[in-house]
Design a protein around this motif. Structure first.
Motif, PDB file in Angstrom:
ATOM      1  N   GLU A   1      42.991  27.745  29.310  1.00  0.00           N
ATOM      2  CA  GLU A   1      41.570  27.529  29.014  1.00  0.00           C
ATOM      3  C   GLU A   1      41.164  28.522  27.913  1.00  0.00           C
TER       4      GLU A   1
ATOM      5  N   GLU B   1      35.953  25.700  18.100  1.00  0.00           N
ATOM      6  CA  GLU B   1      36.703  24.388  18.994  1.00  0.00           C
ATOM      7  C   GLU B   1      37.552  23.473  18.021  1.00  0.00           C
TER       8      GLU B   1
ATOM      9  N   ILE C   1      41.002  19.048  26.286  1.00  0.00           N
ATOM     10  CA  ILE C   1      39.523  18.608  26.712  1.00  0.00           C
ATOM     11  C   ILE C   1      38.600  19.673  26.392  1.00  0.00           C
ATOM     12  N   ARG C   2      37.592  19.026  25.619  1.00  0.00           N
ATOM     13  CA  ARG C   2      36.515  19.724  25.365  1.00  0.00           C
ATOM     14  C   ARG C   2      35.536  20.070  26.403  1.00  0.00           C
ATOM     15  N   ARG C   3      35.253  21.394  26.830  1.00  0.00           N
ATOM     16  CA  ARG C   3      34.308  21.713  27.893  1.00  0.00           C
ATOM     17  C   ARG C   3      33.324  22.395  27.198  1.00  0.00           C
ATOM     18  N   GLU C   4      32.125  22.751  27.931  1.00  0.00           N
ATOM     19  CA  GLU C   4      30.921  23.423  27.470  1.00  0.00           C
ATOM     20  C   GLU C   4      31.100  24.402  26.760  1.00  0.00           C
TER      21      GLU C   4
ATOM     22  N   SER D   1      34.549  26.217  26.908  1.00  0.00           N
ATOM     23  CA  SER D   1      35.969  26.140  26.497  1.00  0.00           C
ATOM     24  C   SER D   1      36.625  25.191  26.049  1.00  0.00           C
TER      25      SER D   1
ATOM     26  N   TYR E   1      40.235  22.989  27.032  1.00  0.00           N
ATOM     27  CA  TYR E   1      41.415  23.068  27.960  1.00  0.00           C
ATOM     28  C   TYR E   1      42.526  22.539  27.653  1.00  0.00           C
TER      29      TYR E   1
END
Length: 69
Positions: free
Chosen positions: A22, A31, A53-56, A58, A60
């Protein structure tokens, strides 16, 4: 961070040949850069991505490490 630093982080977070990392991001450009570097590592044959996977806060990454230094 650059492509080599990303590969080192992935290598350090691996268990055998599977990795799960992450990566924290600050901006939208971070990003995009992380995804581009992961794509370059995949095209070079060093990793095989299963998930990105784009997270708020970070990005992943999950996959297989093909080349172990």
């Amino acid at each position: 961070m650059n492509k080599e630093a990303l590969f080192k982080k992935i290598s350090n977070s691996s268990r055998g040949n599977l990795f799960e990392a992450e990566i924290p991001k600050v901006t939208k450009e971070d990003e995009m850069a992380i995804e581009a570097w992961a794509g370059e590592l995949e095209s070079e044959g060093k990793i095989k991505l299963r998930e990105c996977i784009r997270r708020e806060y970070s990005v992943y990454l999950h996959g297989i490490l093909k080349y172990v230094p």
